[in-house]
Design an enzyme around this catalytic site. Structure first.
Site, PDB file in Angstrom:
ATOM      1  N   GLN A   1      22.908  -3.564   1.422  1.00  0.00           N
ATOM      2  CA  GLN A   1      22.121  -2.553   0.656  1.00  0.00           C
ATOM      3  C   GLN A   1      22.136  -2.447  -0.783  1.00  0.00           C
ATOM      4  O   GLN A   1      20.963  -2.202  -1.441  1.00  0.00           O
ATOM      5  CB  GLN A   1      22.047  -1.043   1.401  1.00  0.00           C
TER       6      GLN A   1
ATOM      7  N   TYR B   1      12.725  -4.888  12.689  1.00  0.00           N
ATOM      8  CA  TYR B   1      11.476  -4.943  11.880  1.00  0.00           C
ATOM      9  C   TYR B   1      10.305  -5.353  12.884  1.00  0.00           C
ATOM     10  O   TYR B   1      10.399  -5.423  14.191  1.00  0.00           O
ATOM     11  CB  TYR B   1      11.792  -6.534  11.341  1.00  0.00           C
TER      12      TYR B   1
ATOM     13  N   ASP C   1      20.047  -5.304  -2.457  1.00  0.00           N
ATOM     14  CA  ASP C   1      18.580  -5.350  -1.785  1.00  0.00           C
ATOM     15  C   ASP C   1      17.469  -5.237  -2.945  1.00  0.00           C
ATOM     16  O   ASP C   1      16.941  -4.101  -2.996  1.00  0.00           O
ATOM     17  CB  ASP C   1      18.300  -4.749  -0.691  1.00  0.00           C
TER      18      ASP C   1
ATOM     19  N   SER D   1      13.986  -3.952  -1.602  1.00  0.00           N
ATOM     20  CA  SER D   1      14.020  -2.507  -1.387  1.00  0.00           C
ATOM     21  C   SER D   1      13.680  -1.764  -2.708  1.00  0.00           C
ATOM     22  O   SER D   1      12.945  -0.806  -2.674  1.00  0.00           O
ATOM     23  CB  SER D   1      15.125  -1.766  -0.496  1.00  0.00           C
TER      24      SER D   1
ATOM     25  N   ARG E   1      18.407  -7.912   5.065  1.00  0.00           N
ATOM     26  CA  ARG E   1      18.001  -6.268   5.041  1.00  0.00           C
ATOM     27  C   ARG E   1      19.319  -5.664   6.017  1.00  0.00           C
ATOM     28  O   ARG E   1      18.624  -5.353   6.923  1.00  0.00           O
ATOM     29  CB  ARG E   1      16.801  -5.695   5.343  1.00  0.00           C
TER      30      ARG E   1
HETATM   31  P1  NAD Z   1       8.819  -3.096   4.802  1.00  0.00           P
HETATM   32  O1  NAD Z   1       8.902  -4.440   5.518  1.00  0.00           O
HETATM   33  O2  NAD Z   1       9.928  -2.109   4.312  1.00  0.00           O
HETATM   34  O3  NAD Z   1       7.759  -2.209   5.254  1.00  0.00           O
HETATM   35  C1  NAD Z   1       6.469  -2.810   5.888  1.00  0.00           C
HETATM   36  C2  NAD Z   1       6.082  -2.127   7.004  1.00  0.00           C
HETATM   37  O4  NAD Z   1       4.825  -2.419   7.355  1.00  0.00           O
HETATM   38  C3  NAD Z   1       7.039  -1.738   8.205  1.00  0.00           C
HETATM   39  O5  NAD Z   1       7.596  -0.689   8.538  1.00  0.00           O
HETATM   40  C4  NAD Z   1       6.319  -2.386   9.186  1.00  0.00           C
HETATM   41  O6  NAD Z   1       6.571  -1.971  10.573  1.00  0.00           O
HETATM   42  C5  NAD Z   1       4.872  -2.090   8.795  1.00  0.00           C
HETATM   43  N1  NAD Z   1       3.877  -2.648   9.502  1.00  0.00           N
HETATM   44  C6  NAD Z   1       3.537  -4.055  10.275  1.00  0.00           C
HETATM   45  N2  NAD Z   1       2.604  -4.340  10.703  1.00  0.00           N
HETATM   46  C7  NAD Z   1       1.921  -3.105  10.525  1.00  0.00           C
HETATM   47  C8  NAD Z   1       0.428  -2.653  10.950  1.00  0.00           C
HETATM   48  N3  NAD Z   1      -0.253  -3.505  11.784  1.00  0.00           N
HETATM   49  N4  NAD Z   1       0.111  -1.750  10.537  1.00  0.00           N
HETATM   50  C9  NAD Z   1       0.798  -0.619  10.098  1.00  0.00           C
HETATM   51  N5  NAD Z   1       2.238  -0.965   9.387  1.00  0.00           N
HETATM   52  C10 NAD Z   1       2.808  -2.075   9.818  1.00  0.00           C
HETATM   53  O7  NAD Z   1       7.991  -3.483   3.221  1.00  0.00           O
HETATM   54  P2  NAD Z   1       8.142  -2.946   1.869  1.00  0.00           P
HETATM   55  O8  NAD Z   1       9.575  -3.489   1.253  1.00  0.00           O
HETATM   56  O9  NAD Z   1       8.233  -1.356   2.044  1.00  0.00           O
HETATM   57  O10 NAD Z   1       7.026  -3.490   1.195  1.00  0.00           O
HETATM   58  C11 NAD Z   1       5.688  -3.276   1.736  1.00  0.00           C
HETATM   59  C12 NAD Z   1       4.437  -4.081   0.849  1.00  0.00           C
HETATM   60  O11 NAD Z   1       4.530  -3.774  -0.601  1.00  0.00           O
HETATM   61  C13 NAD Z   1       4.844  -5.661   1.029  1.00  0.00           C
HETATM   62  O12 NAD Z   1       3.674  -6.293   1.419  1.00  0.00           O
HETATM   63  C14 NAD Z   1       5.443  -5.756  -0.398  1.00  0.00           C
HETATM   64  O13 NAD Z   1       5.226  -7.337  -0.731  1.00  0.00           O
HETATM   65  C15 NAD Z   1       4.641  -4.973  -1.266  1.00  0.00           C
HETATM   66  N6  NAD Z   1       5.078  -4.787  -2.497  1.00  0.00           N
HETATM   67  C16 NAD Z   1       4.229  -4.570  -3.587  1.00  0.00           C
HETATM   68  C17 NAD Z   1       4.559  -4.422  -4.950  1.00  0.00           C
HETATM   69  C18 NAD Z   1       3.647  -4.653  -6.133  1.00  0.00           C
HETATM   70  O14 NAD Z   1       3.891  -4.475  -6.764  1.00  0.00           O
HETATM   71  N7  NAD Z   1       2.365  -4.798  -5.685  1.00  0.00           N
HETATM   72  C19 NAD Z   1       5.955  -4.194  -5.027  1.00  0.00           C
HETATM   73  C20 NAD Z   1       6.773  -4.462  -4.081  1.00  0.00           C
HETATM   74  C21 NAD Z   1       6.380  -4.271  -2.853  1.00  0.00           C
END
Ligand code: NAD
Length: 385
Positions: A133, A234, A136, A139, A128
């Site tokens: 970008q 991160y 990605d 994202s 990332r």
């Molecule tokens: P990302 O890495 O951009 O964001 C994750 C965030 O979680 C980060 O900002 C991080 O700082 C935060 N984080 C870490 N520990 C934490 C805590 N203890 N409390 C609160 N926040 C905390 O990830 P993303 O691309 O936004 O994806 C987020 C989630 O969504 C992932 O689990 C991903 O697999 C999931 N996702 C699900 C689907 C679906 O269809 N269900 C699709 C896409 C992404």
């Protein structure tokens, strides 16, 4: 190069790896594109649109696999339902595969790729970084998942979102709490705000406070000092003490919350448990949790991956693959991302040879010449060569 696009075979998958627009881009670069008949159907893309852009339609998928040097896919390879053979075994030896591979959950695929000298690239391993970008896909898909999470919650909520002042009385706005303000979380915040909700958010990375506030949401502060950020910006895995404090602070807000959307993840780790069963009981009856981390184990301890359940009067949504519920933008974005990655990896300037000094190539490559290239996969996944 000869590039092939088979129909996706995973249950519920509606996306296709390449759109007619991207077919045009690749054909203009001198490549040939072969696509299985009907591959774009579930994304409302017709065979005739692909043909018009220069793709050749192939009815027999086994033939498609045999004719190409490069295969683009969305979902990781699996057993083909009509050919009864693993997709990774259908590829020509020494060919190239690009798609989501989820190598940590699919060591068997990594093993097949390495044994069959397949050069494979995993969309989820693209670093990332700014330069990457436009490749990605994680994202792109998280952006759509963040929007869909709010829409799903709105459908299940027993209330409406906006503040309403009517002759029949005043309805207060619904309150949405977003945990984790990364890509999906920020989109969820923006979507909930557009629908008129009051929005709060928490993320351990202090840097996102400003982004949250710029979207019109309030940022919940946690008064605990812990180094929670890597050099690259991160989130690091947090201590149990940090998570205990976090659950205490966010749990205290639960009696006033209508919707919680959780998106917390730490790269390479199980997502943290932010909501315990006791905390679910504190939410208002009729409220909704959407757990976007469901697939990796969930941020709520009651989440059932792939299902929507009701517990203690709260609906808990653990639906998977939300981007597949909006296939038109999902296929368009994925197609752009995979085409940009492919063009970055193989182009005229580099004489169509891979540059393993390059961070994007080195980071996203799972296997090449029978070796595992990505360092984390190499150190985590055991293959028997
Ligand atoms: P990302 O890495 O951009 O964001 C994750 C965030 O979680 C980060 O900002 C991080 O700082 C935060 N984080 C870490 N520990 C934490 C805590 N203890 N409390 C609160 N926040 C905390 O990830 P993303 O691309 O936004 O994806 C987020 C989630 O969504 C992932 O689990 C991903 O697999 C999931 N996702 C699900 C689907 C679906 O269809 N269900 C699709 C896409 C992404």
């Amino acid at each position: 190069m000869k590039i092939g696009i088979p129909k996706e075979i995973s249950k519920g998958e509606t996306r296709v790896a390449l759109s007619p627009n991207s077919v045009g881009t690749l054909v203009d670069q001198g490549h040939e594109v072969f696509i299985e008949t009907g591959a774009g159907e579930k994304s409302y893309l017709k065979d005739s649109q692909f043909e018009k852009s220069g793709a050749k339609l192939v009815k027999d998928v086994a033939q498609l696999y045999k004719s190409v040097d490069v295969l683009f896919k969305v979902q990781p390879p699996q057993i083909h339902p009509s050919l009864k053979k693993q997709e990774a075994e259908l590829l020509n030896e020494g060919s190239i595969y690009i798609g989501f591979i989820d190598p940590f959950s699919n060591p068997d695929i990594v093993e097949i790729f390495s044994k069959r000298q397949i050069t494979s690239f995993s969309m989820e391993l693209i670093p990332r970084i700014t330069r990457a970008q436009n490749m990605d896909a994680l994202s792109s898909m998280a952006t759509l998942a963040g929007i869909r999470a709010v829409i799903l919650a709105a459908e299940k909520l027993s209330k409406v979102f906006p503040l309403m002042m009517t002759a029949a009385g005043t309805l207060p706005p619904s309150t949405v709490f977003v945990l984790g303000a990364g890509v999906a979380g920020l989109q969820a915040i923006a979507t909930a705000k557009r629908l008129g909700a009051r929005v709060e958010a928490f993320d351990p990375r202090a840097a996102v406070k400003e982004q949250v506030q710029s979207l019109g949401a309030s940022f919940v502060e946690l008064e605990i000092t812990e180094d929670v950020e890597t050099e690259g910006g991160y989130a690091k895995e947090q201590s149990e003490e940090f998570l205990r404090k976090e659950r205490e602070v966010i749990g205290a807000r639960f009696p006033k919350i209508d919707i919680v959307i959780t998106t917390a993840q730490v790269f390479g780790k199980r997502p943290p448990i932010l909501i315990t069963e006791e905390m679910v009981k504190e939410l208002k009856p009729g409220s909704v949790i959407v757990d976007l981390a469901a697939e990796q184990g969930g941020n709520c301890e009651l989440t059932k991956a792939g299902s929507t359940i009701e517990k203690h009067g709260v609906t808990i949504i653990g639906e998977l693959n939300l981007p597949a519920s909006v296939p038109i933008p999902a296929s368009m974005m994925y197609s752009k991302n995979i085409t940009n990655l492919f063009t970055h990896l193989y182009n005229k300037e580099n004489n169509y040879t891979l540059d393993f000094e390059d961070e994007i190539t080195k980071g996203s490559c799972v296997t090449h010449n029978g070796e595992i290239v990505n360092e984390i996969v190499r150190n985590t996944v055991q293959v028997t060569n």
